[in-house]
Design an enzyme around this catalytic site. Structure first.
Site, mmCIF file in Angstrom:
data_model
loop_
_atom_site.group_PDB
_atom_site.id
_atom_site.type_symbol
_atom_site.label_atom_id
_atom_site.label_comp_id
_atom_site.label_asym_id
_atom_site.label_seq_id
_atom_site.Cartn_x
_atom_site.Cartn_y
_atom_site.Cartn_z
ATOM 1 N N ASP A 249 1.139 -9.663 -1.196
ATOM 2 C CA ASP A 249 1.895 -8.962 -0.444
ATOM 3 C C ASP A 249 2.845 -9.853 0.494
ATOM 4 O O ASP A 249 2.535 -10.584 1.223
ATOM 5 C CB ASP A 249 0.883 -8.130 0.279
ATOM 6 C CG ASP A 249 1.689 -6.912 1.146
ATOM 7 O OD1 ASP A 249 2.974 -6.926 1.306
ATOM 8 O OD2 ASP A 249 1.117 -5.965 1.409
ATOM 9 N N HIS B 55 5.171 -8.302 2.757
ATOM 10 C CA HIS B 55 5.788 -7.528 4.127
ATOM 11 C C HIS B 55 5.188 -8.052 5.230
ATOM 12 O O HIS B 55 4.137 -7.995 5.782
ATOM 13 C CB HIS B 55 5.138 -5.977 3.786
ATOM 14 C CG HIS B 55 5.559 -5.361 2.687
ATOM 15 N ND1 HIS B 55 4.852 -5.220 1.699
ATOM 16 C CD2 HIS B 55 6.865 -4.412 2.748
ATOM 17 C CE1 HIS B 55 5.497 -4.405 0.668
ATOM 18 N NE2 HIS B 55 6.665 -4.183 1.207
HETATM 19 C C1 B12 Z 1 10.834 -3.231 4.594
HETATM 20 C C2 B12 Z 1 9.894 -3.190 3.269
HETATM 21 C C3 B12 Z 1 10.081 -3.961 2.160
HETATM 22 C C4 B12 Z 1 10.705 -5.227 2.683
HETATM 23 C C5 B12 Z 1 9.934 -6.190 3.096
HETATM 24 C C6 B12 Z 1 10.619 -7.385 3.810
HETATM 25 C C7 B12 Z 1 9.469 -8.131 4.754
HETATM 26 N N1 B12 Z 1 9.879 -9.292 4.761
HETATM 27 O O1 B12 Z 1 8.740 -7.820 5.280
HETATM 28 C C8 B12 Z 1 10.795 -5.784 1.022
HETATM 29 C C9 B12 Z 1 12.274 -5.113 0.578
HETATM 30 C C10 B12 Z 1 11.124 -7.036 0.627
HETATM 31 C C11 B12 Z 1 9.847 -4.936 0.372
HETATM 32 C C12 B12 Z 1 9.515 -5.196 -0.736
HETATM 33 C C13 B12 Z 1 8.476 -4.564 -1.723
HETATM 34 N N2 B12 Z 1 7.874 -3.397 -1.291
HETATM 35 CO CO1 B12 Z 1 8.169 -2.650 0.328
HETATM 36 N N3 B12 Z 1 8.650 -1.669 1.940
HETATM 37 C C14 B12 Z 1 9.207 -1.841 2.780
HETATM 38 C C15 B12 Z 1 9.274 -0.639 3.981
HETATM 39 C C16 B12 Z 1 10.604 0.277 3.724
HETATM 40 C C17 B12 Z 1 9.056 -0.848 5.296
HETATM 41 C C18 B12 Z 1 8.065 -1.624 5.755
HETATM 42 C C19 B12 Z 1 8.238 -2.141 7.261
HETATM 43 O O2 B12 Z 1 8.723 -3.183 7.530
HETATM 44 N N4 B12 Z 1 7.830 -1.128 8.163
HETATM 45 C C20 B12 Z 1 8.006 -1.501 9.688
HETATM 46 C C21 B12 Z 1 6.788 -2.207 10.177
HETATM 47 C C22 B12 Z 1 6.876 -2.381 11.666
HETATM 48 O O3 B12 Z 1 5.811 -1.454 9.869
HETATM 49 P P1 B12 Z 1 4.675 -1.503 8.937
HETATM 50 O O4 B12 Z 1 5.001 -2.701 7.832
HETATM 51 O O5 B12 Z 1 4.095 -0.397 8.253
HETATM 52 O O6 B12 Z 1 3.420 -2.189 9.969
HETATM 53 C C23 B12 Z 1 2.912 -1.217 11.066
HETATM 54 C C24 B12 Z 1 1.893 -0.465 10.665
HETATM 55 O O7 B12 Z 1 1.735 -0.198 9.318
HETATM 56 C C25 B12 Z 1 0.578 -1.278 11.389
HETATM 57 N N5 B12 Z 1 -0.150 -2.229 10.494
HETATM 58 C C26 B12 Z 1 0.261 -2.967 9.326
HETATM 59 N N6 B12 Z 1 -0.494 -3.771 8.968
HETATM 60 C C27 B12 Z 1 -1.631 -3.557 9.899
HETATM 61 C C28 B12 Z 1 -2.901 -4.135 9.784
HETATM 62 C C29 B12 Z 1 -3.768 -3.724 10.978
HETATM 63 C C30 B12 Z 1 -5.200 -4.367 10.803
HETATM 64 C C31 B12 Z 1 -3.452 -2.833 11.890
HETATM 65 C C32 B12 Z 1 -4.523 -2.491 12.741
HETATM 66 C C33 B12 Z 1 -2.286 -2.219 11.700
HETATM 67 C C34 B12 Z 1 -1.386 -2.658 10.782
HETATM 68 O O8 B12 Z 1 1.156 -1.932 12.408
HETATM 69 C C35 B12 Z 1 2.561 -2.267 11.971
HETATM 70 C C36 B12 Z 1 3.397 -2.238 13.520
HETATM 71 O O9 B12 Z 1 3.790 -1.106 13.937
HETATM 72 C C37 B12 Z 1 7.851 0.385 3.451
HETATM 73 C C38 B12 Z 1 8.200 1.863 3.560
HETATM 74 C C39 B12 Z 1 8.313 2.252 4.794
HETATM 75 N N7 B12 Z 1 7.374 2.131 5.564
HETATM 76 O O10 B12 Z 1 9.242 2.990 4.929
HETATM 77 C C40 B12 Z 1 8.130 -0.434 1.762
HETATM 78 C C41 B12 Z 1 6.770 -0.484 1.131
HETATM 79 C C42 B12 Z 1 5.672 -0.566 2.142
HETATM 80 N N8 B12 Z 1 7.134 -1.212 0.169
HETATM 81 C C43 B12 Z 1 6.452 -1.117 -1.099
HETATM 82 C C44 B12 Z 1 6.549 -1.916 -2.294
HETATM 83 C C45 B12 Z 1 5.759 -1.388 -3.343
HETATM 84 C C46 B12 Z 1 7.227 -2.786 -2.176
HETATM 85 C C47 B12 Z 1 7.383 -3.795 -3.565
HETATM 86 C C48 B12 Z 1 6.146 -3.958 -4.453
HETATM 87 C C49 B12 Z 1 8.693 -3.402 -4.194
HETATM 88 C C50 B12 Z 1 8.447 -1.985 -4.674
HETATM 89 N N9 B12 Z 1 7.781 -1.784 -5.711
HETATM 90 O O11 B12 Z 1 9.515 -1.369 -4.577
HETATM 91 C C51 B12 Z 1 7.841 -4.887 -2.781
HETATM 92 C C52 B12 Z 1 6.365 -6.028 -2.452
HETATM 93 C C53 B12 Z 1 6.755 -7.112 -3.217
HETATM 94 C C54 B12 Z 1 5.487 -8.066 -2.525
HETATM 95 N N10 B12 Z 1 5.020 -8.897 -3.215
HETATM 96 O O12 B12 Z 1 4.891 -7.702 -1.744
HETATM 97 C C55 B12 Z 1 5.557 0.262 -0.964
HETATM 98 C C56 B12 Z 1 4.236 0.146 -0.936
HETATM 99 C C57 B12 Z 1 3.687 1.217 -1.862
HETATM 100 C C58 B12 Z 1 2.343 1.769 -1.855
HETATM 101 N N11 B12 Z 1 1.305 1.261 -0.972
HETATM 102 O O13 B12 Z 1 2.010 2.742 -2.408
HETATM 103 C C59 B12 Z 1 6.412 1.034 0.328
HETATM 104 C C60 B12 Z 1 5.317 1.783 1.296
HETATM 105 C C61 B12 Z 1 7.604 1.699 -0.083
HETATM 106 C C62 B12 Z 1 7.405 2.789 -1.087
HETATM 107 N N12 B12 Z 1 6.974 3.898 -0.632
HETATM 108 O O14 B12 Z 1 7.174 2.383 -2.333
HETATM 109 N N13 B12 Z 1 9.324 -3.810 1.034
#
Ligand code: B12
Ligand code: B12
Lengths: 479, 148, 479, 148
Positions: D17, D19
């Protein structure tokens, strides 16, 4: 010809005499006591007053969200409004049912009875008059936000009495809007007289220190209404409202779908209305704009409908509308559930916020559209004033009869029904046939040439079939 | 296709309903297709529908209802037709017939039970209406010829 | 320093030698026969070729819709793609799962096995390599539309072999995109070399008369990427692709949310790329633009998400994008169901159609944004060419090491990680810290002053907290 | 509040992953709040998590998984911790943990069963994580003091 109506403030006596008649229309009218109602308004928190909410929105350059909604029962209405409040509305609606809109209170009572019996709403709105002040106050007391009564009726005097006495601080609408959209045989002067009563009532509250906001409709038939004609309509209404003592007007506009034209309209609206209000001595009246999201036929697919709703939010944001009235993804099918209605609000909220600080940049195209709308509306308004020797009420009645002001698709037999609207190549609403509209010649030429361009592009003649195509367009997925 | 003697249709929006766009377009399309159309406009009562049908000896009644009160407004129309001696008249209903978004199958059977021959969902296009009218009127004409 | 990679066409021998290694990565590689694959492409209806679909879209000024989507099994993928086709997509996707993206085919196999066993997809995409050419051909044969493989991977060589041999006519991506977004330790020169192989493979098909469209990604990390840096990335990729024989490029761009900036980017993209391609001898390469709807964090509320999707459609329409890649209302939560995915398509379609003939008028603001993006991208590109003595591949590796090109939020340890993006008062993405980016001084001053305005408005310091706020912004309902 | 000796946390994104945004922001917030944070970045294997935890004598493991393969990637992590002698370590998991949109209750119990002490839904903000960490670490510290 004697227009039978003048733009003059109803004297206290005339108003009082008419009130007695109005309150006698249905038993719930008897209990309405204006002094007590004014006290109640004063006792309500300022945050529940529409005019105050609008004032702060105007100050901050924000756009307020108001959905539509009305169901038969008080409990149902409370549940609905709480749901809309939770979804993030800024102002709460109460749409009246169509029997109430036509003073058919007996039928409304029957619909209410059947609704209670069957446990679902058989009415398409809330029968305020049947519920009376007490029922309506239960609604007002159950929510935190300011409330707007939405009649959509030629004669909503008793409904206005009930709603305002219950604590509503806006009773939407106006005589020209509802003459053109909601009548068949009724003469415009009667509708004007009925609404003068409502404006006078609002003015009375104003004079007692209770600000009442007068939202206008402006979308009229919701279908290919040229912006300049809508502007003429709401300007005349604003003048008539002002004369009766109204001080806070929300100029109503129905989104047409072409962004440049819609933004131009929303920008030019307050400019033109301001000019005429000032000229006629109503400079103290505060103006905002109220944009209704696309009022014509919607696509039945809900995802496509969400696209149309989003486009309405974008238009309201770029047009700096003071309020936006939202639609729901159920629009094409039926009165929305609370959930569907809430979806329209939340989609709109997301976009309003995202666009809050974005600009639709100034451009020649925009300036041109603004100028066209201004010139057309002014031509109509000047002619109306001529016709009435400076009296808009008298003038507008004569203008309607002369076809100097008419609205496409009006069901009224007093509407001329000669103008034909159609979209041009960029989707702006233009006219194919001008009837007796007093538009300047170069403006007419502009319309014609624009429609011709579109006809040439599509390889189609500019005729009634084009109009029909345009009626369906958005519901069939294009513009 | 409309036959040599054009069929006469009564068109109107029932109740306190003001939605005029649909019938305006329908009337236009039906006239273009050769029908003789009497468009009563909006806010038409059951009595007005029946009186008009009798007056022009109409072949069909096309009732429109958009605003949701269709259930209340159209209740008993078939009976009233019968009482007025035109109990057999072809009767169509179309629009947004009930309050709210519902499965059309249920809506349809509700109004079929009320005596409408055909019930049309929101979004119906004039061409569909035309096609049904032509086929229904033709088969009625055939039935009449068979039983002289 | 030796960059280890040059922008030179792989000779037939080098390509052939590498091919042997690539095809040996997994058993399904063995059966791939390029001649047979070319024949198969020739036998397919032209309507299933991406490049041809793009050609007619470019001709008609239309925007094609492509969703994303991939599930573990062949049957599942067929069901998914048929659903998307029915929803009105123009091009069909096949997103690869993340094990395949990292050549972890054993784990992909395990995920596939578990998915079959449990009857639901445990993989986040379609494992093309594990399914091999036969499995993929079943997918291709089950739909009517052209297909795009979507790897998102530093090394997708075997996946590209399988997909193209199966009848896919676009294999999206590029080395800089996927170096910056998808690697941690890997050096950029390796990713470039892997993608040169893929471009060379596409070029081979081209040389056999099979048009292959090379969609780029361009959204990189999806989070506050300054448009000019994305433009530098895709221009370098386009040059490298062209050198290997690619002739049809879709320049990738990720929507940022500020309409003026996004439209400016979409307009300036082909201009700048064209200039550099022409200058370096690739004037024959055809360019279009591919806009990805908002790639950053989405709101979890589905109605709000539909608003964001609609905004993406509006941006693509006004930016005259050749393709728009859609999101779904499930975006914030997980891989979408077919239904949710279809909703994104239909909302987008409605708006594309409604905006088809509407213009985002020319304005000073737009011209200014275009100029800024052009100047910034050109500054970076010129420095890259300098660094490589005219060779973009060598130059870009050095530029990355020097921090002359870097991307915010890249997980790569070879990315400098010094620049800090933040939105200005109108929501445009600007930079707080420029690291070693070779932007002209007046441009830097422009960025700073714009961010200061926003800080002043919000009463907040322009620091890392502002950046964090901006990462969440759209998902929290504003910009 | 972090105590006098700052707690040490291991943070990373498991599996293949990439992200990185979420943990970047989390790491920043946790550091600001006084924690000692070892951010392993993206694409971290179970072995790397455990080795790092042992190396710095970590108080908690914060595992992030966004891309949907969390089920596969995190399987057996608690057992491996046990085998490595850190079976008791506080273990949090957060992100978009499974493929697709699911009721979070189900997702949570699935991963609780796998041995995670707390499971966080998509959209979790750093402040929530901080609040839970402080309370969980404090109650663990109290427990340790009680049983000397
Ligand atoms: C930006 C993004 C990307 C970027 C990532 C860039 C980067 N360098 O990070 C790019 C475009 C490269 C990308 C790629 C992919 N992505 Co993407 N991505 C996103 C997106 C739109 C936003 C994620 C994000 O940055 N959020 C902002 C941050 C601040 O929030 P967060 O990551 O959720 O983290 C917060 C909380 O979740 C929490 N948290 C996170 N981890 C942890 C751990 C602990 C212990 C705790 C307590 C809290 C916690 O705290 C964080 C801070 O607030 C999400 C969907 C969304 N959320 O809208 C999809 C999403 C995560 N991606 C997804 C997927 C599938 C992919 C890809 C496989 C491509 C694809 N099939 O579409 C690839 C992954 C490739 C790989 N090898 O990992 C899916 C996952 C699907 C699922 N789980 O069913 C999502 C949900 C989109 C979707 N609905 O399809 N992605
Ligand atoms: C435009 C419009 C208006 C305009 C009408 C202007 C005018 N002069 O006609 C205005 C703004 C004034 C208006 C007012 C109201 N409206 Co209105 N309106 C619409 C809207 C958006 C489009 C209707 C339209 O013009 N369609 C285009 C035409 C061409 O299509 P059509 O009318 O459906 O007709 C076609 C077919 O249905 C069919 N057809 C129609 N009748 C018949 C009859 C027969 C026999 C046959 C065979 C076929 C047939 O053929 C026609 C041609 O294709 C619809 C929602 C939608 N469809 O998107 C709501 C809608 C019809 N309105 C509705 C309501 C409730 C009202 C109001 C009560 C206000 C309110 N509460 O919101 C008032 C009604 C007041 C009154 N007394 O009637 C509701 C009805 C709800 C329900 N049934 O559950 C709708 C569905 C919106 C909604 N979802 O809430 N409305």
């Amino acid at each position: 010809m004697e227009p039978g109506v003048w733009n003059r403030r109803l004297s206290e006596d005339v108003f009082a005499a008419q009130r007695t008649e109005v309150l006698a229309q249905w038993p719930t009218g008897a209990s309405i006591d204006l002094d007590e109602a004014v006290d109640r308004h004063h006792a309500m928190p300022p945050s529940k007053n529409v005019s105050r909410a609008v004032a702060s929105a105007l100050g901050e350059g924000r756009t307020l969200i108001q959905p539509r909604g009305g169901v038969a029962t008080v409990d149902g209405q409370i549940e609905l409004l709480r749901g809309l409040q939770e979804a993030g509305a800024d102002l709460l609606p109460t749409t009246l049912d169509s029997y109430t809109r036509n003073c058919r209170f007996t039928e409304a009572q029957e619909g209410l009875r059947a609704s209670l019996e069957q446990g679902r709403s058989l009415l398409n709105g809330f029968p305020v008059v049947n519920h009376g002040v007490d029922g309506c106050r239960r609604v007002v007391d159950s929510v935190e936000l300011p409330l707007v009564g939405r009649p959509g009726a030629p004669d909503a005097r008793l409904a206005a009495e009930v709603a305002l006495a219950a604590g509503y601080s806006d009773f939407e609408g106006g005589p020209l809007d509802y003459f053109f959209a909601y009548t068949k045989d009724t003469r415009p002067e009667h509708v004007i007289a009925w609404w003068q009563y409502i404006y006078r009532l609002a003015g009375y509250y104003e004079s007692c220190g209770v600000p009442i906001h007068q939202e206008q409709y402006g979308s009229i038939t919701g279908t290919l209404v040229p912006p300049s004609l809508a502007l003429a309509v709401v300007t005349v209404e604003a003048i008539m409202a002002a004369e009766q003592g109204v001080r806070h007007v929300g100029l109503g506009y129905g989104q047409e779908g072409c962004l440049v034209q819609d933004v131009a309209a929303l920008r030019v609206y307050p400019q033109v209305a301001r000019r005429y209000l000032d000229r006629l001595g109503y400079a103290h009246v505060r103006l905002g704009t109220v944009m209704n999201q696309w009022m014509g036929a919607f696509p039945s697919d809900e995802a496509a409908a969400m696209g149309v709703i989003g486009w309405g939010a974008v238009t309201a944001a770029f047009g700096h509308a003071t309020e936006v009235i939202t639609k729901s993804p159920h629009e094409a099918e039926g009165i929305p559930t609370i959930k569907a209605n809430a979806e329209g609000i939340r989609c709109t909220r997301q976009l309003l916020n995202m666009l809050r600080h974005q600009a639709f940049p100034d451009s020649e195209l925009l300036a041109q559209e603004m100028e066209i709308i201004d010139r057309e509306a002014s031509a109509v308004l000047d002619r109306i004033l001529d016709f009435g020797d400076g009296d808009v009420a008298a003038g507008v009645v004569r203008a309607i009869d002369a076809g100097v002001l008419e609205i496409p698709f009006s069901p009224s037999k007093h509407n001329r029904g000669r103008i034909l609207p159609a979209r041009d190549a960029m989707g702006a609403v233009r006219l194919l046939d001008f009837g007796n509209l007093p538009f300047p010649d170069d403006v007419k030429e502009f319309h014609r040439s624009r429609i011709l361009c579109r006809g040439a592009r599509d390889g189609k003649a500019a005729d009634y079939h084009m109009v029909i195509e345009d009626v369906y367009a958005i519901s069939h997925g294009h513009l | 296709m409309a036959t040599s003697r054009p069929y006469t249709l009564i068109l109107g929006v029932i109740g306190a309903d003001v939605h005029v766009i649909g019938i305006t377009i329908l009337a236009h399309a039906l006239r273009e297709a050769g029908f003789n159309v009497v468009n009563l406009g909006i806010m038409v009562s059951q009595e007005e529908f029946i009186a008009a049908a009798i007056e022009v000896d109409a072949d069909a009644l096309l009732v429109s209802s958009l605003y949701g009160h269709g259930e209340i407004d159209a209740e008993g129309l078939r009976d009233h037709c019968r009482e007025a001696g035109i109990g057999d008249i072809l009767m169509y209903l179309g629009g947004n017939l009930v309050v709210g978004k519902h499965d059309f199958k249920e809506v349809e059977s509700k109004f079929r039970d009320m005596g409408f021959d055909r019930v049309f969902p929101p979004g119906t296009l004039p061409d569909d209406v035309l096609a049904w009218l032509n086929s229904d009127l033709a088969s009625r004409a055939a039935r009449v010829e068979e039983t002289p």
